[in-house]
Design an enzyme around this catalytic site. Structure first.
Site, mmCIF file in Angstrom:
data_model
loop_
_atom_site.group_PDB
_atom_site.id
_atom_site.type_symbol
_atom_site.label_atom_id
_atom_site.label_comp_id
_atom_site.label_asym_id
_atom_site.label_seq_id
_atom_site.Cartn_x
_atom_site.Cartn_y
_atom_site.Cartn_z
ATOM 1 N N CYS A 96 0.809 -1.215 0.000
ATOM 2 C CA CYS A 96 0.000 0.000 0.000
ATOM 3 C C CYS A 96 0.844 1.268 0.000
ATOM 4 O O CYS A 96 0.319 2.345 0.220
ATOM 5 C CB CYS A 96 -0.907 0.012 1.230
ATOM 6 S SG CYS A 96 -0.001 -0.148 2.788
ATOM 7 N N GLN A 97 2.138 1.155 -0.252
ATOM 8 C CA GLN A 97 2.989 2.339 -0.148
ATOM 9 C C GLN A 97 2.514 3.479 -1.037
ATOM 10 O O GLN A 97 2.662 4.639 -0.704
ATOM 11 C CB GLN A 97 4.438 1.987 -0.497
ATOM 12 C CG GLN A 97 5.196 1.325 0.651
ATOM 13 C CD GLN A 97 4.963 -0.174 0.692
ATOM 14 O OE1 GLN A 97 4.010 -0.688 0.123
ATOM 15 N NE2 GLN A 97 5.834 -0.884 1.385
#
Length: 463
Positions: A96-97
């Protein structure tokens, strides 16, 4: 139906711990309720040691693919998805960066980003293995990504499920809203194939038919989202006026969706037969609340965790803000926690030469024991405004969280990440890496709650 699982982007095994209600490290040696037939964990940023994967293998062992090879620590994009053993539940907290609170929404790249594209590996796995059920986790901001075309990325994900013949529920859940020890908001996605018994059962329960008038479908989907669906049964919400539900049909083609689709997804919703139904809900919970104080160490803590007095305050502890618009503070003052967590006014200059005043408010210097912990990030433990600092229960001195406390904040067993199996040798994971793993993880307690609902669904599949 057999409780067989494939865990993608497995980290140190948060879904596995939750599905099997693992409370202590000794529990990892016991027979599991849910059989993980294969998993995958690969961190491209790690050049020498794959700490997350090696911790997972130390706790749970490895799994071979259908070709007899160990591909659990191979880049998932390079894995032959048809060689993954068959399973009935796909789980994963996919990277999810690109959506993370660690960067601003305006600069996040969403599905176009380096890690956002890993969604397609999930899609390819679903296409190759056709699991009856899928349970995924991501940051809450996934629903609004990217900033330039809000909702496009989540719309693409929903369209992929639609094209593979799935119904999808989602809910943004703050663990603290249901009594747990961290204020952490995450998007959970539950998808089920349209030919499952569960799908036909839930349609009958809520009175859904595909050809019904839109107002009738609104009512039936309201029942699903507020009372009878997967998330509603697991995490109750207050009744809402279904007339406030937004409804939108997904464009037929992914290309069209990618180019022009934008939609305001609420924190609760379902995609059924290519139509989105979404409504804002509020959690309904009146049970006990676990706080940060409940999971803190009460005995001796290693001295390495304590903060030297000169790094705490640069002036009177009651001072909560600084003003550097006229004169900058000395470097040693700015390298204190008081300065870092305090409110600030700073003179800045933009790239085009425009001068302005940057300001930010003060945040709590010491984290309160009578509240759940704040959201833990991968930077936990570093000299960062978001790092927790606490008053030690035994000595009263100020310190950072221990690695074990960060594990308990996420609902993992104490010392779950202490050891790794590296090329056959048992080694200790560095403390900074243990904190990083927890900043990347999910709240295991929420998966434990979902497991109870999943077990009921799986039991009825063969009846």
């Amino acid at each position: 139906m057999k409780k067989t699982v494939c865990e993608l982007f497995a980290g140190v095994g948060g879904f596995r711990c939750g599905l099997n209600h693992i409370k202590t490290v000794e529990d990892t040696k016991k027979p599991e309720k849910w059989e993980t037939v294969w998993f995958n964990q690969w961190e491209p940023a790690e050049k020498k040691t794959q700490y997350a994967h090696d911790c997972y293998v130390y706790r749970f062992g490895t799994r071979l693919d259908l070709n007899g090879k160990d591909t659990t620590n191979v880049d998932i994009e390079a894995v032959d998805k048809t060689a993954i053993p068959d399973f009935n539940l796909l789980v994963g907290g996919f990277p999810c960066q690109d959506y993370s609170v660690a960067s601003s929404l305006a600069t996040s790249k969403g599905l176009e980003g380096k890690k956002g594209i890993l969604w397609w590996s999930i899609r390819d796995t679903i296409e190759a293995k056709e699991p009856p059920f899928v349970l995924l986790e991501n940051v809450d901001r996934l629903l609004k990504s990217p900033a330039k075309q809000r909702g496009r990325d989540f719309g693409i994900i929903l369209a992929c499920f639609r094209d593979q013949g799935y119904t999808v529920e989602w809910r943004v859940i703050n663990a603290a809203d249901y009594g747990y020890q961290q204020r952490r908001r995450r998007t959970f996605i539950f998808a089920y194939r349209d030919d499952t018994k569960y799908c036909s059962t839930i349609q009958k329960e809520v009175g859904y038919t595909r050809t019904a008038e839109i107002e009738d479908r609104r009512i039936s989907m309201g029942k699903l989202l507020l009372k009878d669906g997967f998330f509603a049964k697991t995490f109750p919400v207050y009744e809402m006026d279904v007339n406030k539900m937004a409804i939108q049909e997904l464009p037929e083609g992914i290309g069209e969706l990618s180019d022009s689709f934008s939609f305001g997804f609420e924190n609760t919703g379902v995609m059924k037969d290519g139509v989105i139904y979404t409504i804002k809900t509020s959690p309904k919970y009146d049970g006990p609340q676990i706080t940060l104080g409940d999971i803190m160490e009460t005995g001796e803590v290693d001295g390495a965790y304590f903060i030297p007095e000169e790094r705490l305050y640069y002036t009177n502890p009651s001072v909560t803000r600084s003003d550097e618009t006229k004169e900058k503070l000395p470097k040693e003052n700015r390298q204190t926690w008081q300065y870092l967590k305090g409110g600030k006014k700073l003179s800045r200059k933009s790239n085009n030469g425009h001068e302005y005043v940057f300001s930010e408010g003060a945040i709590e210097m010491l984290d309160s024991y009578d509240k759940p912990a704040r959201t833990m990030l991968t930077s936990e433990g570093s000299f960062s405004r978001t790092t927790h600092i606490v008053k030690d229960k035994k000595t009263g001195r100020i310190r950072l969280l221990t690695a074990a406390e960060t594990e308990r904040i996420q609902g993992f067993p104490t010392d779950h990440t202490k050891y790794c199996l590296v090329t056959g040798d048992v080694v200790e994971m560095p403390v900074n890496k243990r904190r990083f793993m927890m900043g990347n993880a999910l709240v295991v307690n929420l998966v434990e709650d979902m497991e109870e609902t999943l077990s009921k669904i799986f039991k009825k599949e063969d009846n």
